[in-house]
Write a protein that holds these residues in place. Structure first.
Motif, mmCIF file in Angstrom:
data_model
loop_
_atom_site.group_PDB
_atom_site.id
_atom_site.type_symbol
_atom_site.label_atom_id
_atom_site.label_comp_id
_atom_site.label_asym_id
_atom_site.label_seq_id
_atom_site.Cartn_x
_atom_site.Cartn_y
_atom_site.Cartn_z
ATOM 1 N N VAL A 1 28.628 43.986 35.255
ATOM 2 C CA VAL A 1 28.317 42.512 34.799
ATOM 3 C C VAL A 1 29.325 41.617 34.776
ATOM 4 C CG1 VAL A 1 27.276 40.290 33.817
ATOM 5 C CG2 VAL A 1 26.017 42.849 34.651
ATOM 6 N N ARG A 2 29.971 42.219 34.289
ATOM 7 C CA ARG A 2 31.599 41.000 34.015
ATOM 8 C C ARG A 2 32.172 40.965 34.745
ATOM 9 N NH1 ARG A 2 33.643 38.692 28.446
ATOM 10 N NH2 ARG A 2 34.599 38.155 30.035
ATOM 11 N N PHE A 3 32.419 42.771 35.241
ATOM 12 C CA PHE A 3 33.109 42.654 37.025
ATOM 13 C C PHE A 3 31.874 41.610 38.130
ATOM 14 C CE2 PHE A 3 32.107 45.175 41.241
ATOM 15 C CZ PHE A 3 33.809 44.960 41.881
ATOM 16 N N ALA A 4 31.302 42.133 37.934
ATOM 17 C CA ALA A 4 30.679 40.876 39.119
ATOM 18 C C ALA A 4 30.981 40.218 39.595
ATOM 19 C CB ALA A 4 29.129 41.441 38.983
ATOM 20 N N VAL A 5 30.999 38.802 38.288
ATOM 21 C CA VAL A 5 31.134 37.775 37.797
ATOM 22 C C VAL A 5 32.251 37.217 38.211
ATOM 23 C CG1 VAL A 5 30.465 35.782 36.269
ATOM 24 C CG2 VAL A 5 29.410 37.521 36.284
ATOM 25 N N SER A 6 33.526 37.952 37.153
ATOM 26 C CA SER A 6 34.271 37.325 37.579
ATOM 27 C C SER A 6 34.921 37.750 39.166
ATOM 28 C CB SER A 6 35.663 38.792 37.206
ATOM 29 O OG SER A 6 35.037 38.510 35.382
ATOM 30 N N ALA A 7 34.546 38.949 40.262
ATOM 31 C CA ALA A 7 34.594 39.453 41.312
ATOM 32 C C ALA A 7 33.994 37.881 42.320
ATOM 33 C CB ALA A 7 34.215 40.286 41.784
ATOM 34 N N ALA B 1 40.887 50.719 28.970
ATOM 35 C CA ALA B 1 41.624 50.006 30.274
ATOM 36 C C ALA B 1 41.098 48.315 29.173
ATOM 37 C CB ALA B 1 40.288 50.235 30.878
ATOM 38 N N MET B 2 40.335 48.336 28.502
ATOM 39 C CA MET B 2 40.037 47.064 27.008
ATOM 40 C C MET B 2 41.354 46.676 26.686
ATOM 41 S SD MET B 2 37.824 45.413 28.543
ATOM 42 C CE MET B 2 38.035 45.536 29.919
ATOM 43 N N ILE B 3 42.073 47.687 26.195
ATOM 44 C CA ILE B 3 43.348 47.557 25.740
ATOM 45 C C ILE B 3 43.711 46.894 26.514
ATOM 46 C CG2 ILE B 3 44.888 48.957 24.363
ATOM 47 C CD1 ILE B 3 42.879 50.179 23.251
ATOM 48 N N LEU B 4 44.903 47.252 27.550
ATOM 49 C CA LEU B 4 45.721 47.202 28.395
ATOM 50 C C LEU B 4 45.160 45.251 29.109
ATOM 51 C CD1 LEU B 4 46.071 50.164 30.315
ATOM 52 C CD2 LEU B 4 47.755 49.391 29.116
ATOM 53 N N SER B 5 44.109 45.722 29.901
ATOM 54 C CA SER B 5 43.459 44.283 29.792
ATOM 55 C C SER B 5 43.749 43.014 28.738
ATOM 56 C CB SER B 5 41.900 44.192 29.807
ATOM 57 O OG SER B 5 41.306 43.126 30.387
ATOM 58 N N GLY B 6 43.189 43.425 27.159
ATOM 59 C CA GLY B 6 43.281 41.960 26.330
ATOM 60 C C GLY B 6 45.107 41.891 26.390
ATOM 61 N N ALA B 7 46.148 43.463 26.723
ATOM 62 C CA ALA B 7 47.315 43.191 26.445
ATOM 63 C C ALA B 7 48.537 42.338 27.363
ATOM 64 C CB ALA B 7 48.249 44.188 26.388
ATOM 65 N N GLN B 8 47.955 42.597 28.325
ATOM 66 C CA GLN B 8 47.795 41.929 29.563
ATOM 67 C C GLN B 8 47.418 40.892 30.265
ATOM 68 O OE1 GLN B 8 47.349 43.808 33.701
ATOM 69 N NE2 GLN B 8 47.382 42.464 35.214
ATOM 70 N N ALA C 1 40.987 38.173 38.631
ATOM 71 C CA ALA C 1 40.701 39.598 39.393
ATOM 72 C C ALA C 1 41.187 40.658 38.834
ATOM 73 C CB ALA C 1 42.149 38.989 40.511
ATOM 74 N N PHE C 2 42.550 40.579 38.137
ATOM 75 C CA PHE C 2 43.195 41.725 37.188
ATOM 76 C C PHE C 2 41.974 41.940 36.092
ATOM 77 C CE2 PHE C 2 47.487 41.290 38.766
ATOM 78 C CZ PHE C 2 47.674 42.089 38.848
ATOM 79 N N GLY C 3 41.354 40.976 35.279
ATOM 80 C CA GLY C 3 40.419 41.382 34.398
ATOM 81 C C GLY C 3 38.987 42.208 34.915
ATOM 82 N N ALA C 4 38.496 41.426 36.486
ATOM 83 C CA ALA C 4 37.754 42.149 36.970
ATOM 84 C C ALA C 4 37.318 43.977 37.230
ATOM 85 C CB ALA C 4 37.244 41.271 38.173
ATOM 86 N N PHE C 5 38.815 43.832 37.224
ATOM 87 C CA PHE C 5 39.442 45.124 38.098
ATOM 88 C C PHE C 5 38.792 45.557 36.095
ATOM 89 C CE2 PHE C 5 42.969 48.465 37.253
ATOM 90 C CZ PHE C 5 42.355 49.197 38.405
ATOM 91 N N TYR C 6 39.693 45.401 35.563
ATOM 92 C CA TYR C 6 39.330 46.427 33.862
ATOM 93 C C TYR C 6 38.466 46.351 33.651
ATOM 94 C CZ TYR C 6 44.913 46.039 33.542
ATOM 95 O OH TYR C 6 46.050 46.168 33.605
ATOM 96 N N PHE C 7 36.996 45.120 33.962
ATOM 97 C CA PHE C 7 36.087 45.625 33.949
ATOM 98 C C PHE C 7 34.750 46.716 34.586
ATOM 99 C CE2 PHE C 7 36.519 41.283 31.370
ATOM 100 C CZ PHE C 7 36.040 41.724 30.141
ATOM 101 N N LEU C 8 35.791 46.907 35.715
ATOM 102 C CA LEU C 8 35.115 47.613 36.578
ATOM 103 C C LEU C 8 35.852 49.262 36.062
ATOM 104 C CD1 LEU C 8 33.052 48.432 39.267
ATOM 105 C CD2 LEU C 8 35.654 48.269 40.626
#
Length: 196
Positions: free
Chosen positions: A24-30, A134-141, A169-176
């Motif tokens: 859902v987070r991916f879809a909304v962000s996308a 991926a969520m750890i990478l997303s948080g750091a990025q 977009a990067f957030g969406a990618f990491y959620f996916l």
């Protein structure tokens, strides 16, 4: 043995929720990113609404996720993320009356703080759910992007919603990636049982 079964059941229920949550987070962000790069970049009123809505959505998502995984009292990093994101939505609404540079500066501070809280949440979840890299990478990025936003906000470059869209977009990618990785992890976890 009972404790192990309880932990296993908790992880299974939690993983089922996280897969849905991440998708859902991916879809909304996308959708947000698609609108930002198309319609919103030529419609300032829509862009303004979207810039306020993005952290407000993040606040709501953190609240719901924390409630589904033990409550806010057990998920302090998500409680803090909820509060910071809510305050950010308000700060963005105020900053919009000043300049887009001010909005980007607010986004920068939010990206740093929410990224750190997301990283903490993912690290804590790793024990129970696994597949949180991926969520750890997303948080750091996110934290690094926030520093970049603050620096950019102090410059003379024209700022708009498309400056924020790649971050989303990067957030969406990491959620996916996180959702797919949990699906794959569940399949791999079940495969020995099928073989038996």
């Amino acid at each position: 043995m009972l404790a192990q079964n309880s932990d296993h059941n908790l992880a299974r229920v939690s993983n089922r929720w996280l897969k849905s949550y991440y998708f859902v987070r991916f879809a909304v962000s996308a959708v947000w990113v698609a609108l930002a790069f198309t319609v919103a970049k030529t419609m300032p009123p829509l862009a303004a609404i979207m810039l306020v809505a993005y952290p407000a959505w993040d606040a709501l998502a953190n609240l719901v996720d924390a409630q589904r995984t033990g409550g806010l009292s057990r998920n302090k990093s998500q409680l803090l993320n909820f509060v910071i994101s809510l305050l950010t939505a308000l700060a963005v609404a105020i900053a919009l009356t000043n300049s887009n540079n001010a909005v980007l500066a607010v986004y920068g501070v939010w990206a740093v703080l929410s990224g750190l809280f997301q990283l903490i949440t993912a690290a804590r979840r790793w024990k129970i759910n696994g597949a949180q890299w991926a969520m750890i990478l997303s948080g750091a990025q996110s934290a690094l992007a926030g520093v970049f936003f603050v620096r950019m906000a102090g410059g003379v470059e024209a700022i708009g919603i498309t400056n924020v869209a790649p971050y989303a977009a990067f957030g969406a990618f990491y959620f996916l990636v996180s959702a797919v990785w949990l699906v794959v992890s569940d399949i791999l976890r079940k495969s020995p049982q099928i073989a038996d």
